[in-house]
Design an enzyme around this catalytic site. Sequence first.
Site, PDB file in Angstrom:
ATOM      1  N   ASP A 254       2.384   7.575  -4.617  1.00 23.25           N
ATOM      2  CA  ASP A 254       0.750   7.905  -4.635  1.00 23.25           C
ATOM      3  C   ASP A 254       0.449   9.223  -4.169  1.00 23.25           C
ATOM      4  O   ASP A 254      -0.183  10.067  -5.214  1.00 23.25           O
ATOM      5  CB  ASP A 254       0.027   6.704  -3.805  1.00 23.25           C
ATOM      6  CG  ASP A 254       0.562   6.413  -2.310  1.00 23.25           C
ATOM      7  OD1 ASP A 254       1.623   7.088  -2.112  1.00 23.25           O
ATOM      8  OD2 ASP A 254      -0.035   5.680  -1.490  1.00 23.25           O
ATOM      9  N   GLU A 370      -8.791   3.179   0.574  1.00 26.38           N
ATOM     10  CA  GLU A 370      -8.806   4.008  -0.629  1.00 26.38           C
ATOM     11  C   GLU A 370      -9.669   3.438  -1.402  1.00 26.38           C
ATOM     12  O   GLU A 370     -10.465   4.268  -2.473  1.00 26.38           O
ATOM     13  CB  GLU A 370      -6.933   3.630  -1.031  1.00 26.38           C
ATOM     14  CG  GLU A 370      -6.144   4.362  -0.581  1.00 26.38           C
ATOM     15  CD  GLU A 370      -5.453   3.748   0.503  1.00 26.38           C
ATOM     16  OE1 GLU A 370      -6.127   2.678   0.823  1.00 26.38           O
ATOM     17  OE2 GLU A 370      -4.627   4.557   0.985  1.00 26.38           O
TER      18      GLU A 370
HETATM   19  C1  DMJ Z   1      -3.151   6.463   5.103  1.00 17.18           C
HETATM   20  O1  DMJ Z   1      -2.312   6.841   6.240  1.00 17.18           O
HETATM   21  C2  DMJ Z   1      -3.178   7.478   4.033  1.00 17.18           C
HETATM   22  O2  DMJ Z   1      -4.307   7.474   3.443  1.00 17.18           O
HETATM   23  C3  DMJ Z   1      -1.855   7.354   3.143  1.00 17.18           C
HETATM   24  O3  DMJ Z   1      -2.135   8.310   2.212  1.00 17.18           O
HETATM   25  C4  DMJ Z   1      -1.937   6.079   2.935  1.00 17.18           C
HETATM   26  N1  DMJ Z   1      -1.757   5.044   3.751  1.00 17.18           N
HETATM   27  C5  DMJ Z   1      -3.018   5.053   4.464  1.00 17.18           C
HETATM   28  C6  DMJ Z   1      -3.952   4.366   4.315  1.00 17.18           C
HETATM   29  O4  DMJ Z   1      -3.985   3.201   3.559  1.00 17.18           O
END
Ligand code: DMJ
Length: 466
Positions: A254, A370
């Site tokens: 991602d 997100e």
């Molecule tokens: C966060 O630590 C950050 O946004 C990361 O990129 C993905 N996981 C978590 C939130 O879901």
Amino acid sequence: MKIKLLPVLFIVLLSELSVGNYAQAKKIFYAAENAQTKMEKKKYAEQVKQEFLHAWDGYKKFAWGHDDLNPLSKTFKDWYGTSLFMTPVDAFDTMVLMGLKDEAFGAKELIVKNLSFDKNIFVQNFEITIRLLGGLLSAYELDGDKRFLNLAEDLGKRLLPAFNSKTGMPYVYVNLKTGETKNEINDPAEIGTLMLEFGTLSILSGNPIYYYKAKHAVEELFKRRSAIGLVGTLINVNTGKWVNTKSHIGGMIDSYYEYLLKSYLLFGDKDFKMMYDSSIAAVNRYLADTVSTGFWYGTVDMNTGKRLSTTFGALNAFMPAVLALSGDMQRAEKLQQSCFNMWKTFDIEPEQINYKSMKIISPQYVLRPENIESAYYLYHFTGDDKYLDMGKYYLESIIKFCRTDSAYASLKDVRTKEKADNMQSFFLAETLKYLYLLFAEESTFDFNRMIFNTEAHPLKKFHETK
Ligand code: DMJ
């Protein structure tokens, strides 16, 4: 947002209509609509702030000085057996943006007086970079206290040995005291989501090494993309060989895409624009999938482009924000609608679904941001009230299902709504921050001059980009 006209305006509106003054009536209607939306937004922004205070109070009461609060047992957790102050560092800039001066002062005192990285522990380079390095750098930029920058520099130096692999791509773990490294099988997200923090540290400290190391790692990864332009899920940082060739935009990949775009926007470095443009073209060509349930991005083999699964999830929902930031509003809006449907179908968002059947694959909700983050970006770029309505829905379901008497808790299963005993620091750093900014006045945050790191820590742009 649904409009209920203020009674007095309603009477004026009727009298204008009764004398056939339609143009004036229209003006009054829009003025009333605006005033109403403003009031509603203010009310919701205030509510989010109160919910933040509720969660922060729980942390203060039961986990003060530790990494995370366990909201059900009312105990605490330290990731590595000793605290790195994960929650206060992650939450500090949210307090600043919310104007919570006393709370911010308390958190700052705790951090600058007690946080030490001189510890014989192996830490995950990616998590520590996005939460702590990013948090300390944004704290310094917002607050101006040099002690935040000193801590960031000390941490940055201790993380640098992570890049000492044969390719320059980082190991997963690095020891903060000895510089030893562990785990040579890493993923694109953990390799490619370091640039905003390391680059900013270089600029603020005047030492180019951080920028150079993080950029080199990204370039080594990018050059190992397949002939059709995709990356896989796992790679060996010493041999440079792919270990898992599944390509998608979910967890483990991602934020690699997010940082290609944001590194260009933050630093104006055109190499990143070239890498983003070429990568996103492949992603749109091979991963994008339109089915009866909407527009999604699935999983394919990085070499052949053959579709492997129709999995999407809470982490993938970062994508509408990135698409919007890149100017691709068409895909951004379509995908955000799908992300909202994923949330609504189950009252609250599951970790993963099969988007073709809309059946759950992983049932938990760990207070992730997100989907909300993307609604915030889309509202910023379009001004369309439907994104405020999404935000209201997200907020109300989180309050309904995740609130506890001490703070907020994850859900084990979105079907049963059974709670789990954890509140990740990103709930305060990201989830509540994006909800607040969605409803707050635009002037609360200077969107055009800042770039959020992947943990929602705003960093100042060093360059004007178009
Ligand atoms: C966060 O630590 C950050 O946004 C990361 O990129 C993905 N996981 C978590 C939130 O879901």
